[in-house]
Design an enzyme around this catalytic site. Structure first.
Site, PDB file in Angstrom:
ATOM      1  N   HIS A 183     -47.763   4.702  82.892  1.00  0.00           N
ATOM      2  CA  HIS A 183     -48.225   3.851  80.739  1.00  0.00           C
ATOM      3  C   HIS A 183     -47.855   5.100  79.840  1.00  0.00           C
ATOM      4  O   HIS A 183     -47.394   5.066  79.111  1.00  0.00           O
ATOM      5  CB  HIS A 183     -48.967   3.282  81.125  1.00  0.00           C
ATOM      6  N   HIS A 241     -50.918  -7.153  78.114  1.00  0.00           N
ATOM      7  CA  HIS A 241     -49.423  -7.747  78.863  1.00  0.00           C
ATOM      8  C   HIS A 241     -48.520  -8.030  77.515  1.00  0.00           C
ATOM      9  O   HIS A 241     -47.282  -8.550  77.400  1.00  0.00           O
ATOM     10  CB  HIS A 241     -49.048  -8.638  79.320  1.00  0.00           C
TER      11      HIS A 241
END
Length: 449
Positions: free
Chosen positions: A401, A259
């Site tokens: 992703h 993150h």
């Protein structure tokens, strides 16, 4: 400086081949209600319901494919738009169901797995991202879907008191959860940036930067660039949250280096959006992105004797969960590409971007060696010895992703991916406007002290 990969014809060919392969693999996820969870055998795993976040992500992916002119992607993007518009919507109480069954009812609507299940910010963010990207691709019904998604954000998810999103509600949008999470906030930023570029409404950009200001400039800065994941309703950190469930797929204990990398990318992308519109640019944004990137790299990469990023660490940077998630290295590659591009657009030289070139090459080599089982098939989780693992993720839920990893190196920092492809900016990554940042010296410019 070694030979650069960025812009090299054969490297771009490799990225493009993987883009095509991922989108071919993703077609297998289509089910009547939306897009299902792809299992380890490449078939839909019907033990999982049709989940809103996966359907949103896959609609986003096929909309990008449609924008690139890849045959077949339009019908899958349209399937996703229809699913989000009709099948997964709660037509009575508003918003979208988190999960529906695979088959439709007699009226062609989805059957919620739990009609009284909670509605989640994280999942609704992907509806908005999908709708904005499908709108950029001018898909039927996408404009209406985006208007509905934006209205839901205004009505339910944006909390003007804190300038941050609400986490979840009961099915009728009562009983807001006594929890706030940085993961849902992060994907809300992504959706808001995409909506800004499609609609031209800078309200979404202002909100996105306000969230980034709190997450990056306040929380990450105050914690040595290790961003707390979990908060109470007043946005005070809860550092011990889920300590007994450290490998939770959406709310893991501690710090998540992946993150940090993702926030670094979003920070330079938001900065690019401000620059492009000649709006004041907080002077901390580019430096903060570099700090986040470096902290995530030092804490996460090759720290336990083997290549790969660990999933989580504690607040001292010590590994907690050693599994390697594919999405983390994907975000590392994407962040390295985005920061490098932002630095070049800002007038920096090759020496200053060499570090990001090196990280980019190293992490793509890792992905090729350990993650990519075959073209378009990325193993979603490995153990600490880089063998396939299912501790947190089983199968191949989606391509979101990995697909971005193959496209971000070929695109400019701004605009968002859908709009950039609509403007034919693929393989034209340099900023197409003069970079003349207007520094806003006061921290917390967008509403946070």
């Amino acid at each position: 400086m070694g030979l650069g990969w960025f812009g090299a014809p054969e490297h771009n060919r490799w990225l493009a081949d993987e883009t095509h392969a991922l989108l071919r693999f993703a077609r297998g996820a289509a089910v009547p209600a939306g897009f299902g969870w792809i299992g380890s055998d490449g078939e839909v795993d019907t033990s999982h319901p049709v989940e809103l976040w996966i359907t949103g992500r896959m609609t986003f992916a096929f909309s990008l494919g449609a924008l690139m002119g890849i045959p077949g992607c339009r019908r899958f993007a349209d399937h996703g738009v229809r699913s989000l518009s009709k099948v997964m919507r709660d037509h009575e109480r508003g918003g979208w169901y988190s999960a529906v069954r695979h088959d439709l009812d007699a009226e062609g609507r989805g059957v919620p797995v739990d009609p009284d299940g909670r509605k989640e910010c994280y999942q609704h963010a992907f509806v908005m991202l999908a709708a904005a990207t499908a709108t950029a691709a001018d898909r039927p019904g996408a404009h209406e879907l985006l208007r509905e998604a934006m209205a839901a954000q205004d009505r339910y998810w944006w909390d003007d008191t804190y300038g941050m999103p609400v986490e979840s509600y009961a099915a009728d949008f009562t009983d807001p959860e006594a929890y706030r999470g940085i993961n849902a906030a992060m994907h809300t930023v992504e959706a808001y940036l995409a909506a800004t570029d499609v609609t031209g409404d800078i309200t979404w950009l202002t909100r996105a930067v306000q969230i980034i200001d709190f997450a990056v400039n306040v929380q990450a800065r105050a914690n040595g660039w290790r961003l707390p994941e979990h908060y109470d309703t007043s946005w005070h950190p809860r550092p011990d949250y889920n300590k007994d469930e450290p490998a939770h797929p959406f709310r893991p204990y501690g710090v998540t280096p992946g993150h940090g990398l993702e926030w670094a990318r979003l920070t330079v992308q938001a900065r690019g959006a401000l620059v492009a519109r000649s709006l004041p640019v907080p002077d901390w944004m580019l430096d903060a992105a570099e700090e986040l990137f470096e902290r995530a790299r030092l804490d996460g990469w090759r720290v336990d004797g083997a290549p790969g990023f660990v999933y989580t660490t504690d607040f001292n940077g010590e590994p907690v969960v050693h599994e390697r998630m594919h999405w983390v290295v994907c975000e590392g590659v994407s962040a390295a590409a985005a920061i490098r591009r932002a630095l070049l657009d800002d007038g920096r030289g090759e020496i200053e971007v060499e570090h990001y070139e090196h990280c980019y090459r190293s992490w793509l080599d890792y992905a090729e060696e350990f993650l990519i089982a075959s073209p378009g098939v990325w193993t979603h989780e490995l153990d600490r010895d880089n063998r396939p693992s299912t501790r947190t993720w089983a199968g191949h839920p989606d391509v979101y992703h990995a697909l971005q990893t193959t496209l971000i190196p070929r695109l400019p920092v701004w605009p968002a991916m859908g709009q950039a492809l609509a403007e034919a900016r693929l393989d034209k990554p340099a900023a197409h406007i003069p970079i003349k940042a207007q520094p806003a010296r006061r921290r917390g410019l967008f509403g946070r002290p």
